[in-house]
Motif scaffolding. Structure first.
Motif, PDB file in Angstrom:
ATOM      1  N   ILE A   2       0.836  -1.201   0.000  1.00 17.48           N
ATOM      2  CA  ILE A   2       0.000   0.000   0.000  1.00 17.48           C
ATOM      3  C   ILE A   2       0.870   1.250   0.000  1.00 17.48           C
ATOM      4  CG2 ILE A   2      -1.676   1.305   1.370  1.00 17.48           C
ATOM      5  CD1 ILE A   2      -2.865  -1.378   2.219  1.00 17.48           C
ATOM      6  N   GLU A   3       1.946   1.225   0.779  1.00 17.43           N
ATOM      7  CA  GLU A   3       2.847   2.371   0.815  1.00 17.43           C
ATOM      8  C   GLU A   3       3.473   2.635  -0.551  1.00 17.43           C
ATOM      9  OE1 GLU A   3       2.872  -0.167   2.844  1.00 17.43           O
ATOM     10  OE2 GLU A   3       2.751   0.553   4.922  1.00 17.43           O
ATOM     11  N   ILE A   4       3.778   1.561  -1.292  1.00 10.20           N
ATOM     12  CA  ILE A   4       4.369   1.720  -2.617  1.00 10.20           C
ATOM     13  C   ILE A   4       3.402   2.427  -3.557  1.00 10.20           C
ATOM     14  CG2 ILE A   4       5.174   0.479  -4.671  1.00 10.20           C
ATOM     15  CD1 ILE A   4       6.311  -1.648  -2.792  1.00 10.20           C
ATOM     16  N   TRP A   5       2.150   2.009  -3.547  1.00 11.29           N
ATOM     17  CA  TRP A   5       1.181   2.619  -4.448  1.00 11.29           C
ATOM     18  C   TRP A   5       0.835   4.045  -4.017  1.00 11.29           C
ATOM     19  CZ3 TRP A   5       0.330   1.259  -9.143  1.00 11.29           C
ATOM     20  CH2 TRP A   5       0.557  -0.061  -9.529  1.00 11.29           C
ATOM     21  N   TYR A   6       0.888   4.319  -2.746  1.00 10.50           N
ATOM     22  CA  TYR A   6       0.700   5.697  -2.282  1.00 10.50           C
ATOM     23  C   TYR A   6       1.844   6.577  -2.793  1.00 10.50           C
ATOM     24  CZ  TYR A   6      -0.293   9.538   0.970  1.00 10.50           C
ATOM     25  OH  TYR A   6      -0.604  10.762   1.520  1.00 10.50           O
ATOM     26  N   ALA A   7       3.058   6.036  -2.770  1.00 11.29           N
ATOM     27  CA  ALA A   7       4.207   6.774  -3.295  1.00 11.29           C
ATOM     28  C   ALA A   7       4.095   6.970  -4.802  1.00 11.29           C
ATOM     29  CB  ALA A   7       5.507   6.029  -2.954  1.00 11.29           C
ATOM     30  N   VAL A   8       3.578   5.957  -5.504  1.00  9.38           N
ATOM     31  CA  VAL A   8       3.372   6.082  -6.949  1.00  9.38           C
ATOM     32  C   VAL A   8       2.388   7.209  -7.261  1.00  9.38           C
ATOM     33  CG1 VAL A   8       2.358   4.927  -8.954  1.00  9.38           C
ATOM     34  CG2 VAL A   8       3.976   3.706  -7.511  1.00  9.38           C
ATOM     35  N   LEU A   9       1.290   7.261  -6.512  1.00  7.12           N
ATOM     36  CA  LEU A   9       0.315   8.336  -6.691  1.00  7.12           C
ATOM     37  C   LEU A   9       0.955   9.707  -6.460  1.00  7.12           C
ATOM     38  CD1 LEU A   9      -2.937   6.995  -4.978  1.00  7.12           C
ATOM     39  CD2 LEU A   9      -2.680   7.627  -7.379  1.00  7.12           C
ATOM     40  N   THR A  10       1.739   9.814  -5.410  1.00  7.14           N
ATOM     41  CA  THR A  10       2.403  11.076  -5.109  1.00  7.14           C
ATOM     42  C   THR A  10       3.349  11.470  -6.228  1.00  7.14           C
ATOM     43  OG1 THR A  10       2.282  10.570  -2.738  1.00  7.14           O
ATOM     44  CG2 THR A  10       3.816  12.295  -3.416  1.00  7.14           C
ATOM     45  N   PHE A  11       4.089  10.500  -6.758  1.00  5.42           N
ATOM     46  CA  PHE A  11       5.017  10.775  -7.859  1.00  5.42           C
ATOM     47  C   PHE A  11       4.277  11.306  -9.083  1.00  5.42           C
ATOM     48  CE2 PHE A  11       6.770   9.047 -11.839  1.00  5.42           C
ATOM     49  CZ  PHE A  11       7.960   9.758 -11.905  1.00  5.42           C
ATOM     50  N   MET A  12       3.157  10.686  -9.434  1.00  6.62           N
ATOM     51  CA  MET A  12       2.425  11.112 -10.626  1.00  6.62           C
ATOM     52  C   MET A  12       1.810  12.490 -10.436  1.00  6.62           C
ATOM     53  SD  MET A  12       0.724   7.546 -11.939  1.00  6.62           S
ATOM     54  CE  MET A  12       0.669   8.075 -13.640  1.00  6.62           C
ATOM     55  N   LEU A  13       1.371  12.790  -9.224  1.00  5.39           N
ATOM     56  CA  LEU A  13       0.846  14.129  -8.951  1.00  5.39           C
ATOM     57  C   LEU A  13       1.965  15.169  -9.026  1.00  5.39           C
ATOM     58  CD1 LEU A  13      -1.615  15.810  -8.177  1.00  5.39           C
ATOM     59  CD2 LEU A  13      -1.084  15.362  -5.776  1.00  5.39           C
ATOM     60  N   ILE A  14       3.141  14.818  -8.535  1.00  5.88           N
ATOM     61  CA  ILE A  14       4.282  15.728  -8.614  1.00  5.88           C
ATOM     62  C   ILE A  14       4.633  16.030 -10.072  1.00  5.88           C
ATOM     63  CG2 ILE A  14       6.778  15.897  -8.231  1.00  5.88           C
ATOM     64  CD1 ILE A  14       6.318  14.412  -5.584  1.00  5.88           C
ATOM     65  N   MET A  15       4.667  14.997 -10.901  1.00  4.35           N
ATOM     66  CA  MET A  15       4.986  15.197 -12.312  1.00  4.35           C
ATOM     67  C   MET A  15       3.975  16.127 -12.968  1.00  4.35           C
ATOM     68  SD  MET A  15       7.803  13.619 -12.997  1.00  4.35           S
ATOM     69  CE  MET A  15       7.804  13.591 -14.784  1.00  4.35           C
ATOM     70  N   PHE A  16       2.698  15.949 -12.652  1.00  2.39           N
ATOM     71  CA  PHE A  16       1.672  16.823 -13.226  1.00  2.39           C
ATOM     72  C   PHE A  16       1.855  18.259 -12.763  1.00  2.39           C
ATOM     73  CE2 PHE A  16      -2.452  18.917 -12.485  1.00  2.39           C
ATOM     74  CZ  PHE A  16      -2.843  19.109 -13.812  1.00  2.39           C
ATOM     75  N   LEU A  17       2.059  18.462 -11.477  1.00  2.00           N
ATOM     76  CA  LEU A  17       2.148  19.820 -10.943  1.00  2.00           C
ATOM     77  C   LEU A  17       3.409  20.537 -11.416  1.00  2.00           C
ATOM     78  CD1 LEU A  17       0.884  19.210  -7.300  1.00  2.00           C
ATOM     79  CD2 LEU A  17      -0.338  20.317  -9.174  1.00  2.00           C
ATOM     80  N   VAL A  18       4.517  19.825 -11.530  1.00  3.24           N
ATOM     81  CA  VAL A  18       5.761  20.456 -11.975  1.00  3.24           C
ATOM     82  C   VAL A  18       5.684  20.803 -13.462  1.00  3.24           C
ATOM     83  CG1 VAL A  18       8.221  20.077 -12.392  1.00  3.24           C
ATOM     84  CG2 VAL A  18       7.212  19.459 -10.192  1.00  3.24           C
ATOM     85  N   LEU A  19       5.262  19.847 -14.284  1.00  6.01           N
ATOM     86  CA  LEU A  19       5.252  20.062 -15.729  1.00  6.01           C
ATOM     87  C   LEU A  19       4.101  20.969 -16.152  1.00  6.01           C
ATOM     88  CD1 LEU A  19       6.099  16.425 -16.872  1.00  6.01           C
ATOM     89  CD2 LEU A  19       7.649  18.379 -16.726  1.00  6.01           C
ATOM     90  N   GLU A  20       2.912  20.646 -15.713  1.00  4.99           N
ATOM     91  CA  GLU A  20       1.761  21.474 -16.055  1.00  4.99           C
ATOM     92  C   GLU A  20       1.810  22.810 -15.324  1.00  4.99           C
ATOM     93  OE1 GLU A  20      -2.058  21.861 -18.113  1.00  4.99           O
ATOM     94  OE2 GLU A  20      -0.125  20.878 -18.389  1.00  4.99           O
ATOM     95  N   GLY A  21       2.482  22.845 -14.170  1.00 10.29           N
ATOM     96  CA  GLY A  21       2.627  24.100 -13.448  1.00 10.29           C
ATOM     97  C   GLY A  21       3.362  25.148 -14.273  1.00 10.29           C
ATOM     98  N   PHE A  22       4.369  24.719 -15.055  1.00  7.82           N
ATOM     99  CA  PHE A  22       5.054  25.663 -15.936  1.00  7.82           C
ATOM    100  C   PHE A  22       4.108  26.182 -17.006  1.00  7.82           C
ATOM    101  CE2 PHE A  22       7.063  25.709 -20.222  1.00  7.82           C
ATOM    102  CZ  PHE A  22       7.547  27.012 -20.154  1.00  7.82           C
TER     103      PHE A  22
END
Length: 349
Positions: A2-22
């Motif tokens: 469960i912790e792994i998939w929670y980390a995966v979700l966090t990673f994908m949200l980070i990628m969206f916010l960093v890239l789309e944030g620009f």
């Protein structure tokens, strides 16, 4: 697992916010750093090649949430129904304005769509910020594990809350300022001439505002949900997030001072990632906190999918990630370097 998939979700949200944030930040600054039609078209060219690809990370986030935590997805989509459709509409408006603003050279046509472009980008930042504020503050989950949010109720962050209150509005403003500062860093890195110079000057001012708002949001988060910080300091990833926040801020200001645009942009990316890592570590394992009765909250451990399904998915998800990152590297290198202004009727990619 469960912790792994929670980390995966966090990673994908980070990628969206960093890239789309620009993309979002650069778009909302179009009239501030672009004084002529040619300069405004240069800004569109800076984000044009990759804007639609960056949104795929949000789609991937939703798909991964469905796979790993289906009940959380179901409850969230029904509860945030109004906010999700507002976000969908402004994403559509932003895409339409990018695609067709250059099809006709008439000044009225272009001014109208440039205005839609700026407004839709600002609204995207505000809506995403309000959504993140709702996750930190919590929602009005009742005993049967469901909720439905109006725009606002009594503007209080406790009890029967709405989408907007004084806390979520502050987080939305902070997100707006951070996206604008991140976009200014990116424009300074991708453009040259007057647009680059204006972006650098504006970035310096915006990051000072971000620092002030960061202090305000931190204090308000302590008032609204103090357990966020106790959870953060007891998680190794919480300390990693705090280190990224501090390191990102240092890189931003040293990069701007020395006019090293790549360092400043890297620093703002790390800063945004640090905020998400620290926040995710602080709320874990609770994914939806109840502002009515804390015992009604939905946690990752109680609402995860069956363990066998998650284990099988770990076989194909890394393969998909490698393909996605490989394509991202290829397309980013293809569109690297300074951009040139778009010619009349020319598409942004």
């Amino acid at each position: 697992m469960i912790e792994i998939w929670y980390a995966v979700l966090t990673f994908m949200l980070i990628m969206f916010l960093v890239l789309e944030g620009f993309d979002v930040g650069a778009g909302m600054l179009q009239y501030l750093v672009g004084k002529t039609e040619e300069e405004r078209r240069t800004i569109i060219a800076a984000i044009g090649p990759l804007w639609s690809w960056h949104e795929v990370w949000l789609v991937g986030f939703g798909g991964t949430l469905l796979l790993a935590f289906p009940k959380i997805l179901a409850v969230s989509f029904s509860g945030f129904y109004l906010a999700l459709f507002l976000l969908l509409w402004v994403l559509v408006l932003r895409g339409v304005s990018i695609e067709i603003s250059g099809h006709i050279t008439d000044p009225l046509w272009r001014t109208a769509w440039h205005t839609v472009f700026v407004a839709s980008n600002a609204l995207i930042a505000i809506l995403v910020g309000a959504a993140l504020g709702n996750v930190v503050r919590g929602v009005s989950l009742n005993a049967d594990g469901t909720f439905a949010l109006a725009f606002f109720t009594n503007f209080s962050p406790r009890g029967n809350v709405g989408i907007l209150d004084w806390f979520t509005v502050t987080v939305a403003v902070f997100t707006l300022a951070t996206a604008a500062a991140h976009g200014a860093n990116g424009l300074a890195r991708k453009t040259e001439g007057p647009v680059r110079d204006r972006s650098l000057r504006l970035a310096g001012r915006l990051w000072k505002i971000v620092l002030v708002l960061l202090v305000v949001v931190t204090i308000e988060s302590w008032v609204v949900r103090p357990q966020l910080f106790s959870g953060m300091i007891h998680q190794p990833f919480g300390w990693l997030g705090l280190a990224c926040i501090a390191g990102g801020i240092i890189a931003v200001f040293t990069g701007l001072q020395s006019q090293r645009e790549s360092r400043a942009f890297f620093g703002s990316s790390v800063f945004i990632a640090g905020l998400m890592i620290a926040g995710a570590a602080g709320v874990f394992p609770v994914m939806l906190y109840s502002t009515l009765v804390p015992e009604y909250s939905l946690s990752a451990y109680q609402n995860a999918a069956a363990g066998r399904g998650l284990a099988i998915a770990l076989v194909w998800w890394p393969v998909a990630l490698v393909l996605a990152l490989g394509y991202f590297r290829f397309i980013s290198r293809h569109y690297s370097g300074k951009v040139k202004p778009l010619e009349d009727t020319q598409r942004p990619y």
